[in-house]
Design a protein around this motif. Structure first.
Motif, PDB file in Angstrom:
ATOM      1  N   GLN A 410       0.821  -1.209   0.000  1.00 13.77           N
ATOM      2  CA  GLN A 410       0.000   0.000   0.000  1.00 13.77           C
ATOM      3  C   GLN A 410       0.862   1.268   0.000  1.00 13.77           C
ATOM      4  O   GLN A 410       0.511   2.263  -0.654  1.00 13.77           O
ATOM      5  N   PRO A 481      -7.430   6.411   1.369  1.00 16.83           N
ATOM      6  CA  PRO A 481      -7.983   5.067   1.598  1.00 16.83           C
ATOM      7  C   PRO A 481      -8.328   4.330   0.306  1.00 16.83           C
ATOM      8  O   PRO A 481      -8.198   3.113   0.226  1.00 16.83           O
ATOM      9  N   GLY A 482      -8.765   5.075  -0.709  1.00 16.31           N
ATOM     10  CA  GLY A 482      -9.109   4.445  -1.979  1.00 16.31           C
ATOM     11  C   GLY A 482      -7.908   3.805  -2.642  1.00 16.31           C
ATOM     12  O   GLY A 482      -8.007   2.710  -3.214  1.00 16.31           O
ATOM     13  N   TYR A 484      -5.232   2.684  -1.094  1.00 15.36           N
ATOM     14  CA  TYR A 484      -4.891   1.494  -0.316  1.00 15.36           C
ATOM     15  C   TYR A 484      -5.774   0.321  -0.719  1.00 15.36           C
ATOM     16  O   TYR A 484      -5.307  -0.819  -0.832  1.00 15.36           O
ATOM     17  N   PHE A 485      -7.053   0.589  -0.905  1.00 14.26           N
ATOM     18  CA  PHE A 485      -7.989  -0.468  -1.294  1.00 14.26           C
ATOM     19  C   PHE A 485      -7.672  -0.996  -2.691  1.00 14.26           C
ATOM     20  O   PHE A 485      -7.666  -2.206  -2.924  1.00 14.26           O
ATOM     21  N   ASP A 486      -7.398  -0.088  -3.624  1.00 13.66           N
ATOM     22  CA  ASP A 486      -7.096  -0.496  -4.998  1.00 13.66           C
ATOM     23  C   ASP A 486      -5.822  -1.318  -5.099  1.00 13.66           C
ATOM     24  O   ASP A 486      -5.670  -2.138  -6.012  1.00 13.66           O
ATOM     25  N   TYR A 492     -10.068  -9.354  -0.813  1.00 19.39           N
ATOM     26  CA  TYR A 492     -11.467  -9.765  -0.891  1.00 19.39           C
ATOM     27  C   TYR A 492     -11.710 -10.812  -1.967  1.00 19.39           C
ATOM     28  O   TYR A 492     -12.791 -11.406  -2.030  1.00 19.39           O
TER      29      TYR A 492
END
Length: 629
Positions: A410, A481-482, A484-486, A492
């Protein structure tokens, strides 16, 4: 049609069966909807929760496209309103269907456990409905009458019954033992075999050879390196390396069959389940092809499984004995402790799952002193063994970057996307733990794995620099945060119905530049044996078969089955049974710290499916429960 389309997108159902699936959905939709309408408000809430999660796993299957560093720097703009409307149109119909389906399933289970007969549900049923139910009852009676000879196998938890069930499972798996000849051997195991044979290890992260005094690296569990190397050396000594490694894979199959025998006979006797559950569970484990096929893989994740399955059964028994006020017994505790240690020696994540499960028992279960002592002994032994084994066996300790995979990935994502605009202090702190420049990170970066980010870790970084890095990682996470998620779509991916368990068909591959081609040199990298060619065709026919393909999919075991088990415990108000599921829930949570998505990370969830399915039905009983009529 939305359900069948969502499944089709990920290849779970073969295209030729689309119409059949659509008809099945239409057929069950009416009774499922009626069941939801007749349910209590409480049951509807649980059904909706289940519907949200299950429908998400189907509708969003295939999400998380793998991006390179150049693609990640300049992402495709997303129009959120259009995206939300589009996804809602896809998701809501599937959500409604699955919510109704879960309500129907839970209502049937509750009625069954309450002892209500089918004919008493509705006194106004027409003749056609009554005839159908009568025929169904007659078929059920005939089916179980045919299986009555198996009843003694599941009435009691005895060594004889465990052996016979394990033997039955093994015999049905054995064809895969020949179809996968000699074995499936990936790069992790190839590295271990080369280390054992040459006595010279390298760091898999930096790809640099270690000082000559190190024969192994604890990057992979050293106990499995010794085990795999011994079987490989035995094969070389007898002039048939392939046979030696096949015997290793066959040993895995035997141990797994025994673990399955323990799990099935225990669940169908001690906790009060019916012998009929044992029959269904045995047939399931024998006939679903993922078990026999994956049992022929030579990898640490599989070596770990027989011990973890047995430990998990003992974990359930531990809770039951405490709740019933029974003595735990010295030998039971000794076995419980010993299995925990072996689990930690065969898979590092395993000891953390076990430790977390015991910590929660200290909080939620009586006899906290005993549980606390077991926990302390397990952790103390796990830390003490390396102190003795590393210098004795010349083992190089694993690098700290393995525990920093997600933060490194990240942080690299933020660095390559916002390096010119991010906080200067955070940038310096992040760059200090990388040996690669931002440009090199961008060229190596991919959202498919954190390996390249880990490989750029600066092994000379001080503790102070690592501490500053984590502070910067937290701060940048709040800012982006986006991003990090990407950067980590694999966290998931296991919970989506993306496809069936398939590690690929090959004899071996990996590390040709380090001597990997000396292992089974008669086979090229990724080459299939003639037996595996037949096995591949057989497996792919099975993966295209409706229903069976669902039982071969990762999402079914990683999300569907645990979620349904948890919600059913809540629906039945058996809240204490949630304790039995703690290792399962912690294993699910451990997916967020994995360095990439690989099917083998969720194998514990798949191989413990019988135990997970049984938890909601377990009751406390001081005697072995005879089979129910």
């Amino acid at each position: 049609m939305s359900v069948s389309q969502g499944a089709m997108e990920v290849g779970v159902f073969n295209a030729t069966w689309t119409a059949l699936v659509a008809l099945l959905v239409a057929a069950v939709n009416v009774p499922a909807t009626l069941a939801w309408l007749r349910s209590t408000a409480r049951l509807r809430v649980y059904s909706c929760i289940g519907g949200v999660l299950l429908s998400w796993s189907v509708t969003f299957a295939g999400a998380g496209k793998i991006l390179t560093g150049a693609e990640f720097v300049d992402p495709v703009p997303r129009y959120w309103v259009n995206y939300f409307v589009y996804q809602s149109c896809r998701w809501i119909p599937v959500l409604l269907f699955f919510s109704a389906l879960v309500a129907w399933l839970f209502s049937a289970v509750i009625l069954l456990l309450q002892g209500k007969r089918q004919s008493s549900r509705n006194t106004h049923d027409d003749d056609q409905t009554l005839t159908a139910r009568t025929m169904g009852k007659r078929f059920s009676q005939a089916w179980w009458h045919a299986w009555r000879w198996a009843r003694p196998l599941f009435n009691s938890f005895r060594a004889r019954n465990v052996f016979l069930v394990a033997l039955a499972v093994f015999v049905l798996w054995l064809p895969w033992g020949f179809l996968m000849w000699p074995a499936n051997i990936g790069p992790d195991t190839i590295a271990q075999l080369v280390w054992y044979r040459t006595g010279h290890a390298w760091d898999p992260s930096s790809r640099q050879y270690l000082p000559s005094q190190y024969a192994m690296s604890d990057h992979h569990p050293w106990l499995t390196t010794l085990l795999y190397g011994w079987f490989d050396s035995f094969g070389v000594q007898i002039g048939n390396e392939a046979l030696g490694l096949w015997l290793l894979a066959a040993l895995h199959m035997v141990l797994l069959a025994i673990a399955f025998g323990i799990m099935i006979t225990y669940c169908s006797s001690r906790p009060g389940l019916s012998w009929k559950f044992g029959v269904v569970a045995t047939l399931f484990c024998m006939l679903v092809p993922i078990y026999g096929r994956l049992a022929m893989s030579v990898v640490k994740d599989l070596t770990f499984l027989p011990f973890f399955i047995t430990w998990s059964v003992m974990y359930v028994e531990y809770i039951r004995r405490v709740r019933m006020g029974n003595k735990l017994g010295f030998w039971f505790l000794a076995g419980f402790y010993a299995l925990a240690i072996v689990c930690g020696l065969t898979k590092k994540v395993g000891i953390y799952v076990i430790a977390a499960s015991l910590v929660l028992l200290v909080i939620f279960l009586r006899r906290r002193v005993v549980t606390g002592i077991v926990l302390v002994l397990v952790m103390a032994t796990s830390f003490a063994i390396p102190k003795v084994a590393y210098p004795l066996l010349h083992i190089y300790p694993g690098g700290k970057q393995e525990m920093m995979a997600i933060p490194l990935q990240q942080s690299a994502a933020v660095l390559i996307r916002f390096g010119n605009s991010m906080d200067a202090q955070d940038k310096r702190a992040i760059e200090a733990v990388y040996s690669c420049s931002p440009e090199e990170l961008r060229d190596r970066f991919t959202t498919g794995t954190s390996d390249d980010s880990k490989d750029c870790f600066n092994h000379e970084a001080t503790g102070e620099q690592v501490g500053a890095f984590f502070k910067a990682w937290i701060h940048e996470g709040l800012e982006h945060p986006g991003t990090y998620f990407d950067a980590v779509p694999w966290v998931y991916a296991p919970f989506l119905v993306n496809g069936v368990y398939d590690e690929g068909f090959f004899v071996h591959w990996g590390w040709p530049d380090k001597g990997g081609d000396m292992i089974l040199p008669q086979y090229r990298e990724h080459e299939l044996s003639s037996q595996q060619e037949t096995g591949e065709e057989t497996y792919y026919v099975m993966r295209g078969t409706p229903v069976l393909s669902l039982f071969m999919s990762e999402g079914f075991y990683a999300l569907w089955l645990p979620v349904l088990a948890i919600l059913l415990c809540l629906a039945l108000r058996r809240y204490h049974n949630l304790l039995y599921l703690l290792p399962t829930m912690i294993t699910m949570g451990s997916m967020i710290i994995q360095p990439m998505h690989q099917f083998r990370y969720t194998w514990p969830l798949a191989f413990e499916a019988v135990l997970v399915a049984a938890t909601a039905f377990m009751v406390l009983t001081r005697r072995t429960r005879d089979a129910k009529q």
